[in-house]
Design a protein around this motif. Structure first.
Motif, PDB file in Angstrom:
ATOM      1  N   ASP A 207       2.341 -53.883   3.439  1.00 47.98           N
ATOM      2  CA  ASP A 207       3.371 -52.860   3.237  1.00 47.98           C
ATOM      3  C   ASP A 207       4.450 -52.916   4.314  1.00 47.98           C
ATOM      4  OD1 ASP A 207       2.246 -51.981   0.914  1.00 47.98           O
ATOM      5  OD2 ASP A 207       1.955 -49.916   1.567  1.00 47.98           O
ATOM      6  N   TYR A 208       4.098 -53.385   5.505  1.00 54.48           N
ATOM      7  CA  TYR A 208       5.105 -53.553   6.548  1.00 54.48           C
ATOM      8  C   TYR A 208       6.042 -54.716   6.232  1.00 54.48           C
ATOM      9  CZ  TYR A 208       2.504 -50.298   9.508  1.00 54.48           C
ATOM     10  OH  TYR A 208       1.889 -49.190  10.019  1.00 54.48           O
ATOM     11  N   VAL A 209       5.605 -55.626   5.396  1.00 53.58           N
ATOM     12  CA  VAL A 209       6.477 -56.730   4.975  1.00 53.58           C
ATOM     13  C   VAL A 209       7.389 -56.268   3.843  1.00 53.58           C
ATOM     14  CG1 VAL A 209       6.546 -59.032   3.930  1.00 53.58           C
ATOM     15  CG2 VAL A 209       4.850 -58.505   5.709  1.00 53.58           C
ATOM     16  N   THR A 210       6.808 -55.661   2.819  1.00 52.73           N
ATOM     17  CA  THR A 210       7.603 -55.323   1.643  1.00 52.73           C
ATOM     18  C   THR A 210       8.297 -53.974   1.745  1.00 52.73           C
ATOM     19  OG1 THR A 210       5.649 -54.410   0.548  1.00 52.73           O
ATOM     20  CG2 THR A 210       6.177 -56.726   0.126  1.00 52.73           C
ATOM     21  N   GLY A 211       7.770 -53.068   2.542  1.00 51.64           N
ATOM     22  CA  GLY A 211       8.357 -51.736   2.631  1.00 51.64           C
ATOM     23  C   GLY A 211       8.662 -51.348   4.059  1.00 51.64           C
ATOM     24  N   SER A 212       8.834 -50.062   4.257  1.00 44.57           N
ATOM     25  CA  SER A 212       8.972 -49.510   5.608  1.00 44.57           C
ATOM     26  C   SER A 212       8.203 -48.200   5.630  1.00 44.57           C
ATOM     27  CB  SER A 212      10.443 -49.294   5.977  1.00 44.57           C
ATOM     28  OG  SER A 212      11.046 -48.385   5.103  1.00 44.57           O
ATOM     29  N   LYS A 213       7.367 -48.043   6.642  1.00 43.50           N
ATOM     30  CA  LYS A 213       6.469 -46.900   6.703  1.00 43.50           C
ATOM     31  C   LYS A 213       6.521 -46.262   8.085  1.00 43.50           C
ATOM     32  CE  LYS A 213       4.929 -47.964   2.646  1.00 43.50           C
ATOM     33  NZ  LYS A 213       5.458 -47.240   1.506  1.00 43.50           N
ATOM     34  N   GLY A 214       6.384 -44.948   8.102  1.00 44.77           N
ATOM     35  CA  GLY A 214       6.299 -44.228   9.370  1.00 44.77           C
ATOM     36  C   GLY A 214       4.950 -44.478  10.011  1.00 44.77           C
ATOM     37  N   LEU A 215       4.946 -44.774  11.290  1.00 41.25           N
ATOM     38  CA  LEU A 215       3.685 -45.068  11.971  1.00 41.25           C
ATOM     39  C   LEU A 215       2.849 -43.819  12.191  1.00 41.25           C
ATOM     40  CD1 LEU A 215       4.876 -47.741  14.539  1.00 41.25           C
ATOM     41  CD2 LEU A 215       3.736 -48.083  12.348  1.00 41.25           C
ATOM     42  N   TRP A 216       3.496 -42.679  12.430  1.00 40.06           N
ATOM     43  CA  TRP A 216       2.834 -41.385  12.565  1.00 40.06           C
ATOM     44  C   TRP A 216       3.900 -40.325  12.349  1.00 40.06           C
ATOM     45  CZ3 TRP A 216       2.818 -44.942  16.624  1.00 40.06           C
ATOM     46  CH2 TRP A 216       3.756 -44.717  17.627  1.00 40.06           C
ATOM     47  N   PRO A 217       3.498 -39.082  12.043  1.00 44.26           N
ATOM     48  CA  PRO A 217       4.499 -38.030  11.836  1.00 44.26           C
ATOM     49  C   PRO A 217       5.415 -37.880  13.046  1.00 44.26           C
ATOM     50  CG  PRO A 217       2.359 -37.299  11.065  1.00 44.26           C
ATOM     51  CD  PRO A 217       2.139 -38.612  11.771  1.00 44.26           C
ATOM     52  N   GLY A 218       6.694 -37.976  12.799  1.00 49.90           N
ATOM     53  CA  GLY A 218       7.687 -37.873  13.865  1.00 49.90           C
ATOM     54  C   GLY A 218       7.871 -39.149  14.650  1.00 49.90           C
TER      55      GLY A 218
ATOM     56  N   TRP B 232      13.895 -59.640  -5.766  1.00 47.79           N
ATOM     57  CA  TRP B 232      13.516 -61.031  -6.020  1.00 47.79           C
ATOM     58  C   TRP B 232      12.674 -61.571  -4.864  1.00 47.79           C
ATOM     59  CZ3 TRP B 232      15.061 -64.592  -2.451  1.00 47.79           C
ATOM     60  CH2 TRP B 232      16.118 -64.228  -1.613  1.00 47.79           C
ATOM     61  N   LEU B 233      12.979 -61.148  -3.637  1.00 45.30           N
ATOM     62  CA  LEU B 233      12.210 -61.587  -2.482  1.00 45.30           C
ATOM     63  C   LEU B 233      10.823 -60.939  -2.487  1.00 45.30           C
ATOM     64  CD1 LEU B 233      12.144 -63.271   0.079  1.00 45.30           C
ATOM     65  CD2 LEU B 233      13.261 -61.386   1.275  1.00 45.30           C
ATOM     66  N   ASP B 234      10.767 -59.674  -2.852  1.00 47.57           N
ATOM     67  CA  ASP B 234       9.475 -59.000  -2.988  1.00 47.57           C
ATOM     68  C   ASP B 234       8.618 -59.730  -4.018  1.00 47.57           C
ATOM     69  OD1 ASP B 234       7.564 -56.739  -2.708  1.00 47.57           O
ATOM     70  OD2 ASP B 234       8.148 -56.372  -4.786  1.00 47.57           O
ATOM     71  N   PHE B 235       9.212 -60.114  -5.130  1.00 45.92           N
ATOM     72  CA  PHE B 235       8.487 -60.842  -6.168  1.00 45.92           C
ATOM     73  C   PHE B 235       7.943 -62.165  -5.624  1.00 45.92           C
ATOM     74  CE2 PHE B 235       8.152 -63.459 -10.036  1.00 45.92           C
ATOM     75  CZ  PHE B 235       7.406 -62.605 -10.834  1.00 45.92           C
ATOM     76  N   LEU B 236       8.768 -62.877  -4.855  1.00 42.76           N
ATOM     77  CA  LEU B 236       8.328 -64.150  -4.279  1.00 42.76           C
ATOM     78  C   LEU B 236       7.211 -63.979  -3.253  1.00 42.76           C
ATOM     79  CD1 LEU B 236      11.706 -66.064  -3.801  1.00 42.76           C
ATOM     80  CD2 LEU B 236       9.957 -66.428  -5.557  1.00 42.76           C
ATOM     81  N   VAL B 237       7.136 -62.832  -2.612  1.00 42.68           N
ATOM     82  CA  VAL B 237       6.068 -62.565  -1.654  1.00 42.68           C
ATOM     83  C   VAL B 237       4.783 -62.152  -2.381  1.00 42.68           C
ATOM     84  CG1 VAL B 237       5.313 -60.958   0.153  1.00 42.68           C
ATOM     85  CG2 VAL B 237       7.586 -61.978   0.259  1.00 42.68           C
ATOM     86  N   GLU B 238       4.914 -61.300  -3.378  1.00 41.51           N
ATOM     87  CA  GLU B 238       3.725 -60.733  -4.013  1.00 41.51           C
ATOM     88  C   GLU B 238       3.037 -61.676  -4.995  1.00 41.51           C
ATOM     89  OE1 GLU B 238       3.143 -56.723  -4.778  1.00 41.51           O
ATOM     90  OE2 GLU B 238       4.997 -56.074  -3.812  1.00 41.51           O
TER      91      GLU B 238
END
Length: 191
Positions: free
Chosen positions: A97-108, A121-127
Motif C-alpha cells: 500500500d505504500y507503493v500504490t497508495g499513501s497512508k497516514g502512519l498514525w493519527p496526526g 496504468w502504473l498501478d496495473f503494471l505493479v499489481e
C-alpha cells in the motif's frame, strides 16, 4: 494495492509447507490480506472521516488488526504457527500500500507512500505480476479446491484489477482536498 493483496495471500499459503491439514486456511489469509481495506470500506459506508486511512492502515490500526486476527485464527485452528502467519498477513498489507497508495502512519502523523494510484496504468503494471505470481505459486501446490487456482479465478482477479484501474484512468487523479482532520483526541472514547 487492491487485488494484489489476494495474490500475496495466495503466495503466503503456497509457502506454508506443513502437512495439508495443518496449513493456514486460505480463507483466513484472504480475510487478513484485505482486512484493512474492509475496515476502510466500513468507515466509508458509514460516512466516517478516515483521513489518509489512519483508522484502518496506520501502524496502530495494523497492530490492533494483527492481534485480533491472530487471536481469531488461534481460536479457530489451535495453531500458534497459523496465528502468527495470519497476523503477519495483516502486517504484509502495508508495504504494497505504500507503493500504490499513501497512508497516514498514525493519527496526526506523516503520510507515506508513492501513490501510484494517480497513474492507474502504473498501478496495473505493479499489481498484475503480484497477482499472477501468487496464483502460480498456489497452483503449483495442487491446492484444493481447484477453482481457487483455476484460469477462471485468475481471469476474475485480473478483471477486477483492470476495472479498478480503468475507473481511475477515466476519473482522473483525485485532486480534492481532504475536508476533515483527525487527532488522537477525536478517536478517544468520550465519557
Amino acid at each position: 494495492m487492491i487485488v494484489g493483496h489476494v495474490g500475496i495471500a495466495y503466495g503466503v499459503r503456497a509457502l506454508d509447507k506443513r502437512e495439508p491439514g495443518a496449513c493456514v486456511p486460505l480463507l483466513w489469509l484472504l480475510a487478513a490480506a484485505v482486512a484493512p481495506d474492509l475496515v476502510d470500506g466500513v468507515f466509508a459506508l458509514g460516512k466516517y472521516c478516515n483521513p489518509d486511512g489512519v483508522l484502518s492502515h496506520s501502524l496502530p490500526a495494523i497492530a490492533i488488526l494483527a492481534v485480533l486476527f491472530g487471536v481469531g485464527a488461534f481460536a479457530h485452528t489451535r495453531s500458534a504457527t497459523t496465528a502468527w502467519i495470519v497476523a503477519g498477513m495483516i502486517v504484509l498489507h502495508l508495504p504494497p500500500d505504500y507503493v500504490t497508495g499513501s497512508k497516514g502512519l498514525w493519527p496526526g502523523g506523516p503520510v507515506a507512500g508513492l501513490y501510484f494510484y494517480r497513474l492507474p496504468w502504473l498501478d496495473f503494471l505493479v499489481e498484475v505480476p503480484v497477482i499472477i505470481l501468487g496464483w502460480r505459486m498456489l497452483r503449483r501446490t495442487q491446492y484444493k479446491p481447484r477453482i481457487m487456482v483455476s484460469g477462471l479465478a485468475l481471469a476474475a482477479m485480473l478483471s477486477v484489477q483492470f476495472v479498478f484501474d480503468l475507473h481511475g484512468q477515466l476519473r482522473g487523479p483525485n485532486t480534492t482536498k481532504r475536508t476533515c482532520t483527525l487527532t488522537l483526541i477525536d478517536i478517544a472514547p468520550r465519557a
